[in-house]
Design a protein around this motif. Sequence first.
Motif, PDB file in Angstrom:
ATOM      1  N   THR A 126     -11.544  -3.600  -1.720  1.00  0.00           N
ATOM      2  CA  THR A 126     -10.293  -3.278  -1.046  1.00  0.00           C
ATOM      3  C   THR A 126     -10.614  -2.987   0.409  1.00  0.00           C
ATOM      4  OG1 THR A 126      -9.324  -2.364  -3.050  1.00  0.00           O
ATOM      5  CG2 THR A 126      -8.330  -1.686  -0.974  1.00  0.00           C
TER       6      THR A 126
ATOM      7  N   THR B 295      -6.474 -12.874  -2.480  1.00  0.00           N
ATOM      8  CA  THR B 295      -6.041 -11.573  -1.964  1.00  0.00           C
ATOM      9  C   THR B 295      -4.692 -11.150  -2.539  1.00  0.00           C
ATOM     10  OG1 THR B 295      -4.907 -12.549  -0.075  1.00  0.00           O
ATOM     11  CG2 THR B 295      -7.205 -11.919   0.256  1.00  0.00           C
ATOM     12  N   SER B 296      -4.465  -9.861  -2.473  1.00  0.00           N
ATOM     13  CA  SER B 296      -3.151  -9.274  -2.712  1.00  0.00           C
ATOM     14  C   SER B 296      -3.047  -8.060  -1.789  1.00  0.00           C
ATOM     15  CB  SER B 296      -2.974  -8.859  -4.185  1.00  0.00           C
ATOM     16  OG  SER B 296      -3.839  -7.789  -4.507  1.00  0.00           O
TER      17      SER B 296
ATOM     18  N   ASP C 224      -1.620  -4.006  -1.367  1.00  0.00           N
ATOM     19  CA  ASP C 224      -0.999  -2.826  -1.963  1.00  0.00           C
ATOM     20  C   ASP C 224      -0.568  -1.893  -0.839  1.00  0.00           C
ATOM     21  OD1 ASP C 224      -2.930  -0.631  -1.401  1.00  0.00           O
ATOM     22  OD2 ASP C 224      -4.248  -1.654  -2.795  1.00  0.00           O
TER      23      ASP C 224
ATOM     24  N   GLN D 202       5.734  -3.413   1.735  1.00  0.00           N
ATOM     25  CA  GLN D 202       4.855  -4.580   1.818  1.00  0.00           C
ATOM     26  C   GLN D 202       5.567  -5.869   1.418  1.00  0.00           C
ATOM     27  OE1 GLN D 202       4.245  -1.892  -0.078  1.00  0.00           O
ATOM     28  NE2 GLN D 202       3.153  -2.370  -1.955  1.00  0.00           N
ATOM     29  N   TRP D 203       6.704  -5.779   0.765  1.00  0.00           N
ATOM     30  CA  TRP D 203       7.460  -6.991   0.417  1.00  0.00           C
ATOM     31  C   TRP D 203       8.099  -7.629   1.654  1.00  0.00           C
ATOM     32  CZ3 TRP D 203       9.019  -2.150  -1.377  1.00  0.00           C
ATOM     33  CH2 TRP D 203      10.156  -1.628  -0.769  1.00  0.00           C
TER      34      TRP D 203
ATOM     35  N   TYR E 126      -0.264 -13.123   3.827  1.00  0.00           N
ATOM     36  CA  TYR E 126      -1.567 -12.465   3.657  1.00  0.00           C
ATOM     37  C   TYR E 126      -2.402 -13.036   2.511  1.00  0.00           C
ATOM     38  CZ  TYR E 126       1.238  -9.976   0.267  1.00  0.00           C
ATOM     39  OH  TYR E 126       2.089  -9.672  -0.769  1.00  0.00           O
ATOM     40  N   THR E 127      -1.859 -13.928   1.718  1.00  0.00           N
ATOM     41  CA  THR E 127      -2.649 -14.556   0.658  1.00  0.00           C
ATOM     42  C   THR E 127      -3.308 -15.849   1.130  1.00  0.00           C
ATOM     43  OG1 THR E 127      -0.720 -15.706  -0.220  1.00  0.00           O
ATOM     44  CG2 THR E 127      -1.269 -13.560  -1.210  1.00  0.00           C
TER      45      THR E 127
ATOM     46  N   ASN F 167      -6.449  -6.107  -1.174  1.00  0.00           N
ATOM     47  CA  ASN F 167      -7.343  -6.224  -2.329  1.00  0.00           C
ATOM     48  C   ASN F 167      -7.840  -7.665  -2.342  1.00  0.00           C
ATOM     49  OD1 ASN F 167      -6.482  -3.577  -3.324  1.00  0.00           O
ATOM     50  ND2 ASN F 167      -4.579  -4.640  -3.736  1.00  0.00           N
ATOM     51  N   TRP F 168      -9.117  -7.868  -2.588  1.00  0.00           N
ATOM     52  CA  TRP F 168      -9.649  -9.226  -2.535  1.00  0.00           C
ATOM     53  C   TRP F 168     -10.795  -9.389  -3.520  1.00  0.00           C
ATOM     54  CZ3 TRP F 168     -14.788  -9.577  -1.508  1.00  0.00           C
ATOM     55  CH2 TRP F 168     -15.380  -8.465  -0.906  1.00  0.00           C
TER      56      TRP F 168
END
Length: 134
Positions: A43, A76-77, A79, A84-85, A90-91, A128-129
């Motif tokens: 992270t 990636t994601s 949190d 964040q929506w 970012y992916t 997170n990756w």
Amino acid sequence: MSLIAALIGGIALATVLTLYIEQSTTQLNLTNATAQAYYCGGTSSYTLWQVYATSGITMLISTVNCSFNSTPLYFTSMDGSNNQWFAGGYTAIYSPATVSFRVYARALTNWTYMDMLNNSQLYQWNINWFGISN
């Protein structure tokens, strides 16, 4: 007559099921890994976000501690505690290498790049990756 229709329908169904099973088996066999994969993840802190021109924010993610032997596939994601929506992009992985990669986030609303940076800090938008290579 209904017995013949039932038999023909049964044969057609059996043919479709057989084709489906063969197709599933073929696809399954093609996706089996032949070598053991190496993976590592983590992270990256929201404190790493930086302004990217006037279009959004960016983060350089270090993977040095993973000791990848080749450039992995990265995923990636994000949190955070809120909002964040309102961020997108970012992916998408940019400049993947064995030691790092970069992500960018842009607003899905009418936020400015400073709104994006402020929200990333206020709501702690961590990335997170994980990477996977063979």
